[in-house]
Write a protein that holds these residues in place. Structure first.
Motif, PDB file in Angstrom:
ATOM      1  N   CYS A  21      43.742  65.676  55.392  1.00  0.00           N
ATOM      2  CA  CYS A  21      44.887  64.261  54.852  1.00  0.00           C
ATOM      3  C   CYS A  21      44.323  63.543  56.496  1.00  0.00           C
ATOM      4  CB  CYS A  21      46.297  65.478  56.152  1.00  0.00           C
ATOM      5  SG  CYS A  21      47.745  63.840  55.686  1.00  0.00           S
ATOM      6  N   PRO A  22      44.182  62.104  55.599  1.00  0.00           N
ATOM      7  CA  PRO A  22      43.608  60.975  56.485  1.00  0.00           C
ATOM      8  C   PRO A  22      44.717  60.689  57.422  1.00  0.00           C
ATOM      9  CG  PRO A  22      43.033  60.913  54.013  1.00  0.00           C
ATOM     10  CD  PRO A  22      44.275  61.644  54.184  1.00  0.00           C
ATOM     11  N   PRO A  23      43.951  60.395  59.131  1.00  0.00           N
ATOM     12  CA  PRO A  23      45.179  60.301  60.281  1.00  0.00           C
ATOM     13  C   PRO A  23      46.017  59.210  59.726  1.00  0.00           C
ATOM     14  CG  PRO A  23      43.062  60.292  60.401  1.00  0.00           C
ATOM     15  CD  PRO A  23      42.433  60.790  59.062  1.00  0.00           C
ATOM     16  N   LEU A  52      49.327  60.745  57.224  1.00  0.00           N
ATOM     17  CA  LEU A  52      49.471  61.724  58.740  1.00  0.00           C
ATOM     18  C   LEU A  52      51.009  60.948  59.494  1.00  0.00           C
ATOM     19  CD1 LEU A  52      50.335  64.514  59.862  1.00  0.00           C
ATOM     20  CD2 LEU A  52      48.114  63.425  61.495  1.00  0.00           C
ATOM     21  N   ALA A  53      49.685  59.763  60.262  1.00  0.00           N
ATOM     22  CA  ALA A  53      51.012  59.222  60.830  1.00  0.00           C
ATOM     23  C   ALA A  53      51.860  57.975  60.465  1.00  0.00           C
ATOM     24  CB  ALA A  53      50.219  57.853  61.693  1.00  0.00           C
ATOM     25  N   ASP A  65      45.434  70.435  56.078  1.00  0.00           N
ATOM     26  CA  ASP A  65      44.643  70.503  57.054  1.00  0.00           C
ATOM     27  C   ASP A  65      44.942  71.897  57.147  1.00  0.00           C
ATOM     28  OD1 ASP A  65      44.171  68.405  56.091  1.00  0.00           O
ATOM     29  OD2 ASP A  65      44.199  67.859  58.692  1.00  0.00           O
ATOM     30  N   GLU A  70      54.618  70.081  67.049  1.00  0.00           N
ATOM     31  CA  GLU A  70      53.380  70.798  67.526  1.00  0.00           C
ATOM     32  C   GLU A  70      53.038  72.112  68.029  1.00  0.00           C
ATOM     33  OE1 GLU A  70      52.705  67.368  70.143  1.00  0.00           O
ATOM     34  OE2 GLU A  70      52.937  65.752  68.153  1.00  0.00           O
TER      35      GLU A  70
END
Length: 262
Positions: free
Chosen positions: A7-9, A12-13, A133, A140
């Motif tokens: 997943c592109p950052p 995700l952000a 991913d 977290e």
């Protein structure tokens, strides 16, 4: 992990930012006496549901206007796009209206129809489950599903018996008779508990894509198995008739054996 799994950052952000914004829209209404409207299927909806989805849709349109959106409250647009967001602003509106904490905001991101990110956010307790991913986390911290494999030692959850038709109710009762105990009405929170390893099996029926697709990446990344009640993998569709989530493959096989026997 392959490139297709990633997943592109930036996306995700955005998922995290949307969860934060939805929480801000929901929290002021929690445990307040607010008007309740009924949708076409008689399910309840509130200003909190609508406000939370509205703010998330606006954020997607601003950041990535080419992306598709499928939301519970305001429908779909650009569903043939490469990237499609699936939004459930409050999964468990009945729990929310009852003052229960067993609700949450759900977000999925599909890439060419395949879920590559799933997020469940409980806006009151500040618990956030994330699957992407091939990694599952709660706030977290990495999480894994239960290692229990014997049915008589497992904990089974479902949302509500009234969701089952007669055939599915009978199959559910057969499985419930073989487990340690059964609990009801925890909505998306139950999927979080499954990924965390607190419970072992989750059975649902008559659910939509926005109910299940955000949970899929979380459960699978945590080590769990998600299929229908006959053991078939789920495909991207607007509605799923029956879903079985199990903590591991051995427990999944044992549950299927009972469900198929009925």
């Amino acid at each position: 992990m392959t490139e297709a799994d990633a997943c592109p950052p930036a996306l995700l952000a955005l998922a995290h930012a949307m969860a934060d914004a939805a929480a801000e829209a929901i929290r002021p209404w929690f445990r307040k006496r607010i008007p309740i409207d009924a949708k076409a299927d008689a399910s309840p909806v509130t200003v909190a549901d609508r406000d939370a989805e509205t703010v998330m849709r606006r954020m997607i349109e601003c950041a990535f206007p080419e992306h598709g959106i499928r939301g519970e409250e305001f429908g779909a647009c650009r569903t043939d796009a490469e990237w499609v967001w699936v939004l459930d602003p409050i999964d468990g509106t009945k729990s929310f209206l009852s003052g229960s904490l067993a609700f949450g905001t759900q977000i999925a991101l599909l890439h060419h129809g395949r879920p590559v990110l799933g997020l469940i956010n409980q806006p009151v307790t500040d618990e956030r489950w994330l699957g992407r991913d091939s990694i599952a986390t709660l706030n977290e911290e990495p999480i894994r599903t239960s290692e229990r494999t014997r049915l008589d030692e497992t904990i089974l959850y479902t949302s509500a018996l009234e969701q089952f038709d007669d055939a599915h109710r009978s199959r559910f009762a057969s499985l419930a008779a073989n487990v340690r105990f059964t609990r009801f009405s925890h909505d998306c929170y139950a999927a979080g508990l499954l990924a965390l390893g607190s419970i072992d099996l989750l059975l649902e029926s008559n659910v939509f894509d926005y109910d299940i697709l955000p949970q899929l990446p979380i459960i699978e990344a945590a080590g769990g198995i998600v299929t229908d009640w006959d053991g078939r993998r789920l495909v991207d569709a607007s509605r799923y008739h029956a879903v079985l989530m199990a903590a591991n493959e051995e427990l999944h096989r044992a549950a299927l054996e009972v469900l198929r026997r009925d």
